[in-house]
Scaffold this motif. Structure first.
Motif, PDB file in Angstrom:
ATOM      1  N   ASN A 129       5.000 -26.015 -28.874  1.00 39.17           N
ATOM      2  CA  ASN A 129       5.618 -25.935 -29.901  1.00 39.17           C
ATOM      3  C   ASN A 129       5.574 -26.852 -31.024  1.00 39.17           C
ATOM      4  OD1 ASN A 129       6.733 -23.171 -28.816  1.00 39.17           O
ATOM      5  ND2 ASN A 129       8.114 -24.134 -27.573  1.00 39.17           N
ATOM      6  N   THR A 159      -3.094 -21.383 -31.990  1.00 43.03           N
ATOM      7  CA  THR A 159      -1.906 -21.720 -31.282  1.00 43.03           C
ATOM      8  C   THR A 159      -1.058 -21.712 -32.403  1.00 43.03           C
ATOM      9  OG1 THR A 159      -3.143 -22.463 -29.358  1.00 43.03           O
ATOM     10  CG2 THR A 159      -0.714 -22.999 -29.474  1.00 43.03           C
ATOM     11  N   SER A 180       0.535 -18.878 -34.033  1.00 45.35           N
ATOM     12  CA  SER A 180       1.151 -18.045 -33.343  1.00 45.35           C
ATOM     13  C   SER A 180       2.717 -18.461 -33.054  1.00 45.35           C
ATOM     14  CB  SER A 180       0.414 -17.864 -31.812  1.00 45.35           C
ATOM     15  OG  SER A 180       1.194 -17.123 -30.790  1.00 45.35           O
ATOM     16  N   ARG A 181       2.664 -19.864 -32.981  1.00 50.41           N
ATOM     17  CA  ARG A 181       4.091 -20.310 -32.848  1.00 50.41           C
ATOM     18  C   ARG A 181       4.815 -20.441 -33.911  1.00 50.41           C
ATOM     19  NH1 ARG A 181       2.204 -26.490 -32.050  1.00 50.41           N
ATOM     20  NH2 ARG A 181       2.320 -27.295 -33.998  1.00 50.41           N
ATOM     21  N   PHE A 191       7.267 -20.750 -28.445  1.00 50.94           N
ATOM     22  CA  PHE A 191       6.749 -20.188 -27.271  1.00 50.94           C
ATOM     23  C   PHE A 191       7.829 -20.419 -26.279  1.00 50.94           C
ATOM     24  CE2 PHE A 191       2.487 -21.510 -28.828  1.00 50.94           C
ATOM     25  CZ  PHE A 191       1.980 -20.392 -28.613  1.00 50.94           C
ATOM     26  N   ASP A 192       8.193 -19.731 -25.457  1.00 56.10           N
ATOM     27  CA  ASP A 192       9.421 -19.879 -24.595  1.00 56.10           C
ATOM     28  C   ASP A 192       9.055 -20.501 -23.399  1.00 56.10           C
ATOM     29  OD1 ASP A 192      11.357 -18.570 -26.033  1.00 56.10           O
ATOM     30  OD2 ASP A 192      10.853 -16.459 -25.445  1.00 56.10           O
ATOM     31  N   GLU A 242       3.389 -19.946 -20.115  1.00 54.00           N
ATOM     32  CA  GLU A 242       2.401 -18.954 -19.953  1.00 54.00           C
ATOM     33  C   GLU A 242       2.563 -17.701 -20.929  1.00 54.00           C
ATOM     34  OE1 GLU A 242       6.446 -18.776 -17.380  1.00 54.00           O
ATOM     35  OE2 GLU A 242       5.135 -20.087 -18.034  1.00 54.00           O
ATOM     36  N   ASP A 243       3.530 -18.146 -22.089  1.00 56.12           N
ATOM     37  CA  ASP A 243       3.440 -17.429 -23.311  1.00 56.12           C
ATOM     38  C   ASP A 243       1.960 -17.363 -23.925  1.00 56.12           C
ATOM     39  OD1 ASP A 243       5.866 -16.196 -22.935  1.00 56.12           O
ATOM     40  OD2 ASP A 243       6.943 -17.571 -24.123  1.00 56.12           O
ATOM     41  N   GLN A 259      -0.673 -14.512 -24.204  1.00 58.18           N
ATOM     42  CA  GLN A 259      -0.458 -13.419 -25.155  1.00 58.18           C
ATOM     43  C   GLN A 259      -1.466 -13.655 -26.240  1.00 58.18           C
ATOM     44  OE1 GLN A 259       3.753 -13.034 -26.161  1.00 58.18           O
ATOM     45  NE2 GLN A 259       4.364 -13.017 -23.913  1.00 58.18           N
ATOM     46  N   TYR A 273      -5.790 -20.909 -18.902  1.00 56.73           N
ATOM     47  CA  TYR A 273      -4.437 -21.559 -18.812  1.00 56.73           C
ATOM     48  C   TYR A 273      -4.189 -22.407 -17.425  1.00 56.73           C
ATOM     49  CZ  TYR A 273       0.334 -20.775 -17.372  1.00 56.73           C
ATOM     50  OH  TYR A 273       1.809 -21.022 -16.967  1.00 56.73           O
ATOM     51  N   ARG A 309      -1.888 -25.855 -17.573  1.00 60.25           N
ATOM     52  CA  ARG A 309      -0.507 -25.510 -17.649  1.00 60.25           C
ATOM     53  C   ARG A 309       0.568 -26.553 -16.927  1.00 60.25           C
ATOM     54  NH1 ARG A 309      -1.056 -21.369 -12.321  1.00 60.25           N
ATOM     55  NH2 ARG A 309      -1.969 -22.968 -10.925  1.00 60.25           N
TER      56      ARG A 309
END
Length: 299
Positions: free
Chosen positions: A119, A148, A151-152, A164-165, A168-169, A172, A181, A185
């Motif tokens: 984030n 990325t 997107s955030r 991103f919460d 794994e978001d 999307q 991923y 991860r």
């Protein structure tokens, strides 16, 4: 008036013996019985094997559940030690052992900014993550890093950045495959609430240090091995200063390692934020939990 006899018919009937036909029928019946016995044997063997498999599986599930309960208990003890006994996390990483129900369990506590914050991390750090950890070509890694950040930073209906919460978001995002991923991860987090976007190398796992060194496996291993060595310690001057931070985050990661036999350990992970939870009144809030099986010993 007498009727003529029919000797031809009698002779024909006499030539049709019943013996061989009866024997053939009995032979077929015997074969059918043998096939039936064989089939029943296969069925019984399959049922016995299935019962053994289910019994073994039930035993493994029970062992896993017991290990998870043990891990959750010692993680609560570790949190109690940190917050109720006025013993806050003063180092980026620390390790302790706790005994619960007669079992000794190791717990590791790390500042969560030892991971890469999806984030807040800058584009160059994200690009290096995608290039080193995911193996993308430099151009593709740079493009994905830009995507990325875009997107955030997209705003929602309330005018707030989407963020991103959870890691794994990232799935999307267009072109972000599960294979990609899976490679990153364990190196990233979305739970830092006070993140600078940089990484504290003193709390970083070796895989993150490898990203920070640009993929230099040997240097990453040396940094990881030396970070807790007195006097010498970790030489962070070899790392890009734009990527590193020495602060300790208010978000921490606790991991309990419960031995499962054959050198394996069940690893229970809690990500915790050091703020009071209004629902429980506790001085921490659990952000997320996960469960994995590790074949390597804890550090």
């Amino acid at each position: 008036m007498s009727h003529p006899r029919t000797p031809t018919l009698k002779r024909t009937l006499a030539r049709t013996p019943a013996g061989p036909s009866r024997a053939a029928s009995q032979g077929l019946a015997l074969i059918a019985v043998l096939w039936l016995v064989a089939a029943m044997g296969l069925i019984i063997t399959g049922v016995v094997k299935s019962v053994k498999t289910e019994t073994r599986s039930s035993g493994q599930q029970r062992q896993s559940l017991q290990a998870q309960t043990q891990a959750d208990a010692v993680l609560l003890l570790a949190l109690q030690n940190l917050y109720f006994q006025d013993n806050p996390l003063r180092q980026a990483t620390q390790s302790a052992r706790f005994v619960f129900a007669g079992q000794d369990t190791q717990v590791e506590v790390n500042s969560l900014n030892g991971l890469i914050d999806i984030n807040n991390a800058p584009v160059p750090l994200l690009a290096q993550l995608y290039a080193v950890a995911a193996g993308l070509p430099n151009d593709a890694a740079q493009a994905l890093a830009q995507a990325t950040v875009q997107s955030r930073e997209t705003t929602n209906a309330k005018g707030l950045q989407a963020k991103f919460d959870a890691p794994e978001d990232l799935l999307q995002m267009p072109g972000f495959t599960y294979d990609l991923y899976a490679k990153i991860r364990d190196l990233v987090t979305a739970d830092l609430k006070d993140g600078s976007g940089r990484v504290n190398p003193m709390a970083a796992p070796q895989s993150v240090l490898q990203v920070l060194t640009g993929g230099d496996t040997g240097r990453a291993a040396a940094l990881y091995a030396n970070r807790n060595v007195p006097l010498t310690g970790m030489d962070t001057t070899v790392l890009n200063p734009a990527f590193i931070d020495s602060s300790i985050s208010s978000s921490i990661r606790l991991q309990a390692f419960v031995p499962m036999g054959n050198g394996a350990s069940l690893v229970r992970t809690w990500d915790v934020l050091s703020v009071q939870d209004r629902r429980t009144g506790l001085p921490w809030r659990v952000l997320g939990k996960s469960l994995t099986l590790s074949t390597s010993a804890p550090n």
